[in-house]
Design a protein around this motif. Structure first.
Motif, PDB file in Angstrom:
ATOM      1  N   ASP A   1       0.846  -1.198   0.000  1.00 34.24           N
ATOM      2  CA  ASP A   1       0.000   0.000   0.000  1.00 34.24           C
ATOM      3  C   ASP A   1       0.886   1.254   0.000  1.00 34.24           C
ATOM      4  OD1 ASP A   1      -1.763   2.029   0.398  1.00 34.24           O
ATOM      5  OD2 ASP A   1      -2.889   1.057   2.011  1.00 34.24           O
ATOM      6  N   ALA A   2       1.095   1.811  -1.210  1.00 36.50           N
ATOM      7  CA  ALA A   2       2.008   2.959  -1.355  1.00 36.50           C
ATOM      8  C   ALA A   2       1.458   4.201  -0.656  1.00 36.50           C
ATOM      9  CB  ALA A   2       2.236   3.241  -2.834  1.00 36.50           C
ATOM     10  N   MET A   3       0.098   4.262  -0.555  1.00 32.63           N
ATOM     11  CA  MET A   3      -0.511   5.437   0.058  1.00 32.63           C
ATOM     12  C   MET A   3      -0.093   5.578   1.532  1.00 32.63           C
ATOM     13  SD  MET A   3      -4.321   6.234  -1.125  1.00 32.63           S
ATOM     14  CE  MET A   3      -5.345   6.750   0.233  1.00 32.63           C
ATOM     15  N   LEU A   4       0.085   4.436   2.210  1.00 33.30           N
ATOM     16  CA  LEU A   4       0.494   4.472   3.622  1.00 33.30           C
ATOM     17  C   LEU A   4       1.881   5.101   3.754  1.00 33.30           C
ATOM     18  CD1 LEU A   4      -0.608   0.904   4.850  1.00 33.30           C
ATOM     19  CD2 LEU A   4      -1.772   3.088   5.239  1.00 33.30           C
ATOM     20  N   VAL A   5       2.743   4.798   2.755  1.00 34.09           N
ATOM     21  CA  VAL A   5       4.104   5.361   2.772  1.00 34.09           C
ATOM     22  C   VAL A   5       4.023   6.869   2.563  1.00 34.09           C
ATOM     23  CG1 VAL A   5       6.397   5.271   1.690  1.00 34.09           C
ATOM     24  CG2 VAL A   5       4.978   3.188   1.813  1.00 34.09           C
ATOM     25  N   ASP A   6       3.246   7.293   1.525  1.00 32.12           N
ATOM     26  CA  ASP A   6       3.091   8.731   1.249  1.00 32.12           C
ATOM     27  C   ASP A   6       2.568   9.473   2.477  1.00 32.12           C
ATOM     28  OD1 ASP A   6       3.889   8.271  -1.277  1.00 32.12           O
ATOM     29  OD2 ASP A   6       1.883   8.380  -2.192  1.00 32.12           O
ATOM     30  N   MET A   7       1.652   8.821   3.176  1.00 28.98           N
ATOM     31  CA  MET A   7       1.022   9.486   4.330  1.00 28.98           C
ATOM     32  C   MET A   7       1.896   9.400   5.583  1.00 28.98           C
ATOM     33  SD  MET A   7      -2.752   7.864   3.752  1.00 28.98           S
ATOM     34  CE  MET A   7      -3.982   8.908   4.463  1.00 28.98           C
ATOM     35  N   LYS A   8       3.010   8.660   5.488  1.00 32.85           N
ATOM     36  CA  LYS A   8       3.872   8.385   6.654  1.00 32.85           C
ATOM     37  C   LYS A   8       3.044   7.781   7.795  1.00 32.85           C
ATOM     38  CE  LYS A   8       7.436  11.882   5.788  1.00 32.85           C
ATOM     39  NZ  LYS A   8       7.014  12.372   4.485  1.00 32.85           N
ATOM     40  N   ALA A   9       2.119   6.911   7.425  1.00 36.10           N
ATOM     41  CA  ALA A   9       1.184   6.359   8.415  1.00 36.10           C
ATOM     42  C   ALA A   9       1.874   5.358   9.331  1.00 36.10           C
ATOM     43  CB  ALA A   9       0.010   5.694   7.708  1.00 36.10           C
ATOM     44  N   GLU A  10       1.498   5.362  10.588  1.00 38.03           N
ATOM     45  CA  GLU A  10       2.066   4.448  11.575  1.00 38.03           C
ATOM     46  C   GLU A  10       0.944   3.549  12.138  1.00 38.03           C
ATOM     47  OE1 GLU A  10       5.127   3.917  12.494  1.00 38.03           O
ATOM     48  OE2 GLU A  10       4.625   2.582  14.176  1.00 38.03           O
ATOM     49  N   SER A  11      -0.269   4.143  12.257  1.00 41.91           N
ATOM     50  CA  SER A  11      -1.369   3.383  12.854  1.00 41.91           C
ATOM     51  C   SER A  11      -2.656   3.603  12.053  1.00 41.91           C
ATOM     52  CB  SER A  11      -1.585   3.841  14.303  1.00 41.91           C
ATOM     53  OG  SER A  11      -1.777   5.242  14.323  1.00 41.91           O
ATOM     54  N   TYR A  12      -3.616   2.699  12.309  1.00 39.90           N
ATOM     55  CA  TYR A  12      -4.852   2.715  11.501  1.00 39.90           C
ATOM     56  C   TYR A  12      -5.990   2.120  12.322  1.00 39.90           C
ATOM     57  CZ  TYR A  12      -8.076   1.340   7.714  1.00 39.90           C
ATOM     58  OH  TYR A  12      -9.159   1.166   6.903  1.00 39.90           O
ATOM     59  N   ILE A  13      -7.144   2.762  12.216  1.00 44.00           N
ATOM     60  CA  ILE A  13      -8.337   2.128  12.785  1.00 44.00           C
ATOM     61  C   ILE A  13      -9.500   2.405  11.833  1.00 44.00           C
ATOM     62  CG2 ILE A  13      -8.690   4.109  14.366  1.00 44.00           C
ATOM     63  CD1 ILE A  13     -10.065   2.119  16.275  1.00 44.00           C
ATOM     64  N   GLY A  14     -10.246   1.377  11.485  1.00 43.82           N
ATOM     65  CA  GLY A  14     -11.314   1.564  10.500  1.00 43.82           C
ATOM     66  C   GLY A  14     -12.554   0.795  10.893  1.00 43.82           C
ATOM     67  N   ILE A  15     -13.726   1.355  10.533  1.00 42.28           N
ATOM     68  CA  ILE A  15     -14.989   0.685  10.858  1.00 42.28           C
ATOM     69  C   ILE A  15     -15.824   0.561   9.577  1.00 42.28           C
ATOM     70  CG2 ILE A  15     -16.205   2.835  11.516  1.00 42.28           C
ATOM     71  CD1 ILE A  15     -17.587   1.140  13.713  1.00 42.28           C
ATOM     72  N   PRO A  16     -16.403  -0.620   9.315  1.00 42.46           N
ATOM     73  CA  PRO A  16     -17.223  -0.754   8.105  1.00 42.46           C
ATOM     74  C   PRO A  16     -18.590  -0.077   8.276  1.00 42.46           C
ATOM     75  CG  PRO A  16     -17.220  -2.816   9.323  1.00 42.46           C
ATOM     76  CD  PRO A  16     -16.324  -1.871  10.083  1.00 42.46           C
ATOM     77  N   LEU A  17     -19.180   0.338   7.160  1.00 45.37           N
ATOM     78  CA  LEU A  17     -20.523   0.926   7.178  1.00 45.37           C
ATOM     79  C   LEU A  17     -21.457  -0.006   6.406  1.00 45.37           C
ATOM     80  CD1 LEU A  17     -19.522   4.597   6.235  1.00 45.37           C
ATOM     81  CD2 LEU A  17     -19.880   3.653   8.521  1.00 45.37           C
ATOM     82  N   TRP A  18     -22.639  -0.219   6.957  1.00 45.52           N
ATOM     83  CA  TRP A  18     -23.607  -1.140   6.338  1.00 45.52           C
ATOM     84  C   TRP A  18     -24.907  -0.398   6.077  1.00 45.52           C
ATOM     85  CZ3 TRP A  18     -21.381  -5.948   5.857  1.00 45.52           C
ATOM     86  CH2 TRP A  18     -20.315  -6.247   6.712  1.00 45.52           C
ATOM     87  N   ASP A  19     -25.623  -0.795   5.025  1.00 44.27           N
ATOM     88  CA  ASP A  19     -26.949  -0.208   4.858  1.00 44.27           C
ATOM     89  C   ASP A  19     -27.958  -1.035   5.667  1.00 44.27           C
ATOM     90  OD1 ASP A  19     -27.678  -2.432   3.392  1.00 44.27           O
ATOM     91  OD2 ASP A  19     -27.783  -1.412   1.465  1.00 44.27           O
ATOM     92  N   THR A  20     -29.242  -0.611   5.623  1.00 45.38           N
ATOM     93  CA  THR A  20     -30.224  -1.265   6.497  1.00 45.38           C
ATOM     94  C   THR A  20     -30.520  -2.701   6.058  1.00 45.38           C
ATOM     95  OG1 THR A  20     -31.787   0.042   5.222  1.00 45.38           O
ATOM     96  CG2 THR A  20     -31.458   0.697   7.490  1.00 45.38           C
ATOM     97  N   LYS A  21     -30.068  -3.058   4.823  1.00 49.77           N
ATOM     98  CA  LYS A  21     -30.286  -4.455   4.379  1.00 49.77           C
ATOM     99  C   LYS A  21     -29.076  -5.321   4.706  1.00 49.77           C
ATOM    100  CE  LYS A  21     -33.161  -3.441   0.374  1.00 49.77           C
ATOM    101  NZ  LYS A  21     -32.624  -2.323  -0.410  1.00 49.77           N
ATOM    102  N   GLY A  22     -28.042  -4.707   5.324  1.00 51.96           N
ATOM    103  CA  GLY A  22     -26.848  -5.479   5.673  1.00 51.96           C
ATOM    104  C   GLY A  22     -25.833  -5.569   4.544  1.00 51.96           C
TER     105      GLY A  22
END
Ligand code: ADP
Length: 404
Positions: free
Chosen positions: A102-123
């Motif tokens: 993931d080259a974007m992580l390098v560009d961003m100088k990212a060290e940590s990450y937290i992500g949450i998925p989004l669902w619609d009402t039908k799942g």
């Protein structure tokens, strides 16, 4: 109130107030800025999942407290791929080593990450919210709680917007269908009235005793020709409505292609000659090629395509032929006529579609022939397409299966 409770209350207040006071883009951006500031992270990304499922589009992208332009990015090999449609993921540090592609992580100088998925009402998965930082995460629990609270609100916003977009698209299509139908009706009235006028006019002349036998024979011929034209138009209307309601039945049998084409050649040799056009038919050495199709409907397909080729060709000529390719026979109809601009190559197979517009009509026709033709080809398990350029002639191809 503890620090965590205070932030939770502020988050709830933020959602409650911003939801209805600002437009959608401003809502996403102000939420991203709010999260960046209050959770003290370098990056906040709110993503929408595109329908094909492998690409995300950012709805808001905040970097170091600044709103950036939205981008599209492939999910493959990114931490977001592990979140989208799955679970909340938290990588408290060393994120680049975990996702080396993931080259974007390098560009961003990212060290940590937290992500949450989004669902619609039908799942169904529809997006995600990700927080990235240039330092390790030390308040993961607080971040997770806040993300869970905002995720529900953002998911509703995305879902509502997806519905809105779908409705706008549908409305556009309905308006276009309505416009085409009106144009079709106007055009059809003209197409029906023309032969009908001739039939009535020549019948009146026939009743007039002033004319001699030869003249009367000419009138009878005109009545027959125009009667047949009228019948053809009405048959087209019946065919398209039966095809669209799924009532048209196909009776497949084995057809020897050489015999069929030779028959067609005889029928069109006269018509093309009368128009001063060359008409070449190319046969294959193998006279045993057979296909599995409805013979009457196959004739109808060839008549439509050859009639069009003749109608839209002023000089030069036509060539028809066929070739066996794997489990199909590919037919082709080439003409040196007016050609079709690229943007119409798909559209002309839709009902009522014509390249000419109502004001500049020169060639006549009801715009149903190719729609019927495509439906018939597909019903018999084949495919149809055109290669053409304006002023450079056209080649229509269609395939039909050989027996299994
Ligand atoms: P119609 O010929 O009755 O208008 P069709 O459905 O058969 O309806 O064809 C739709 C449109 O496609 C035609 O109006 C014409 O603009 C274009 N077209 C079809 N065949 C040809 C061709 N051989 N050369 C040029 N244009 C063609």
């Amino acid at each position: 109130m503890g620090k965590d409770d205070k932030l939770l209350t502020e988050t709830l207040m933020f959602i409650a107030q911003k939801g209805w006071t600002i437009n959608e883009q401003a809502f996403y951006d102000s939420l991203s800025l709010f999260l960046a500031k209050n959770l003290n992270v370098a990056y906040v990304i709110i993503d929408k999942l595109l329908p094909e499922g492998n690409t995300a589009e950012t709805l808001s992208f905040v970097a170091f407290d600044e709103v950036k332009s939205n981008v599209f990015y492939p999910l493959k090999n990114t931490p977001c791929e592990n979140v989208m449609g799955r679970n909340l993921c938290c990588y408290v540090g060393n994120i680049q080593a975990l996702f080396p592609d993931d080259a974007m992580l390098v560009d961003m100088k990212a060290e940590s990450y937290i992500g949450i998925p989004l669902w619609d009402t039908k799942g169904t998965p529809i997006g995600l919210i990700a927080l990235l930082d240039t330092k390790p995460i030390d308040n993961a629990t607080e971040m997770e709680t806040i993300l869970q609270v905002v995720a529900v609100r953002v998911a509703h916003e995305i879902e509502r917007n997806n519905y809105e977009q779908a409705l706008i698209e549908k409305n556009k299509k309905l308006q276009e269908a309505d416009r085409l139908k009106s144009a079709f009706l106007a055009n059809m009235s003209h197409e029906i009235r023309t032969p009908l006028n001739s039939i009535v006019g020549f019948s009146e002349l026939l009743a007039d005793s002033d004319f001699d036998e030869a003249q009367k024979n000419f009138f009878i011929q005109q009545i027959i020709t125009n009667g047949n034209n009228l019948l053809a138009i009405i048959s087209d209307i019946m065919d398209i409505s039966m095809l669209e309601s799924g009532e048209l039945k196909i009776c497949k049998k084995l057809i020897n292609v050489q015999n069929l084409i030779s028959n067609i050649e005889k029928q069109f040799a006269y018509l093309t000659k009368a128009k001063g056009l060359e008409f070449k038919v190319t046969y294959q050495d193998n006279d045993e090629i057979v296909i599995h199709a409805d013979e009457d409907r196959l004739r109808q397909i060839l008549y439509n395509l050859i009639n069009n080729a003749t109608k839209f060709t002023i000089s030069g000529g036509l060539e028809i032929g066929y070739k066996q390719e794997y489990n199909f026979v590919k037919f082709y109809i080439v003409d040196s006529g007016i050609g079709i601009p690229a943007e119409y190559h798909d559209k002309i197979f839709d009902r009522f579609r014509q390249v000419e517009d109502a004001n500049t009509r020169k060639y006549g026709g009801n715009g149903l022939g190719l729609a019927i033709t495509r439906n018939l080809v597909e019903l018999m398990g084949g495919r149809i397409w055109v290669e053409s350029a304006l002023g450079k002639g056209s080649t229509f191809y269609f395939t039909l299966p050989t027996p299994a």
